[in-house]
Design a protein around this motif. Sequence first.
Motif, short mmCIF file in Angstrom:
data_model
loop_
_atom_site.label_atom_id
_atom_site.label_comp_id
_atom_site.label_asym_id
_atom_site.label_seq_id
_atom_site.Cartn_x
_atom_site.Cartn_y
_atom_site.Cartn_z
N ARG A 1 0.93 -1.07 -0.08
CA ARG A 1 -0.08 0.02 0.03
C ARG A 1 0.95 1.09 0.02
NH1 ARG A 1 -5.09 -1.36 3.61
NH2 ARG A 1 -5.40 0.94 3.61
N ARG B 1 -7.12 6.08 -0.01
CA ARG B 1 -7.76 4.85 0.35
C ARG B 1 -8.35 5.00 2.03
NH1 ARG B 1 -6.03 -0.75 -0.54
NH2 ARG B 1 -4.32 0.09 -1.68
N PRO C 1 -10.63 -1.59 0.50
CA PRO C 1 -10.05 -1.09 -0.58
C PRO C 1 -11.01 -0.26 -1.47
CG PRO C 1 -10.57 -3.18 -0.87
CD PRO C 1 -10.91 -2.90 0.61
#
Length: 276
Positions: free
Chosen positions: A21, A113, A273
């Motif tokens: 990420r 996110r 997500p």
Amino acid sequence: MTLQAFAGHETYWHRSGSGSRSALMLHCSLAHSGAWRGLERHLSGILNMVAFDLPGHGRSADWDGVGDFQDKAVQIAEALWDQEISDPVDLIGHSFGGTIALRLAQRHPDRVRSLTMYEPVLFAAAKDHPTFAENSAYMEGPFADAMRAGDRMEAARLFNVLWGRDAAWQALPMSLREDMAKRIHLIPAGKTVTHDDIHGQAAPGALERLDLPVLLMEGARSPAMVAATHDALAARLPNVQRRVFAGAGHMAPISHPAEVGDAISAFLSSSAPVAH
């Protein structure tokens, strides 16, 4: 580790971690991107992190005083983000860096996110709370008096006392106290955001529209103004988790990186997500 021009400003930045990420880290006032080192070590397995020194901080060029300080920081962050960071991004901000992270999320919600903020100093969100008037009186009184008198060391001491204890200031190495005094003019530069909210970050509907996952963290030993601000933010953010760290204060991302890192890790694992 690189020194590069973003938005016309010489900016020092670095990358860390090998996770899947992407994250952008925004440090607190009077610090620098190196303040994230402990937290970066803790999060290195899940995040690929980019951090930079805000204008006038660390190895970045000084702020020229033109325009709004947060505007310049946001412009730098966006340029660095576009060049180096894959979407979606996890934004992580501490103190004034938290206000920058929040503004980035408000400007680009489809690219974010999650948003993690440790004690974002958007005091204007709680302007009706008594602690707002107390904080304003302190900053416009003793602190401003020291700045007008040109006593940067006293101004730095007063600012640190506001966030901790006088004994803690006296325990700091002189080199660190001198570095804070050198940069203390950057504190009033943030007032347009912290107290005046000139960008409308806490305007009606501005927080309510931000429906991405938010983690709001604070220290149990932090000033009452923090809890009041968080109460106001948490009441308006639609998808927020809140965490209080016992025995910690405003600098917990530095003083308690394991505890803060564990909280962020748990939050990130629960963040859904972004669909693309």
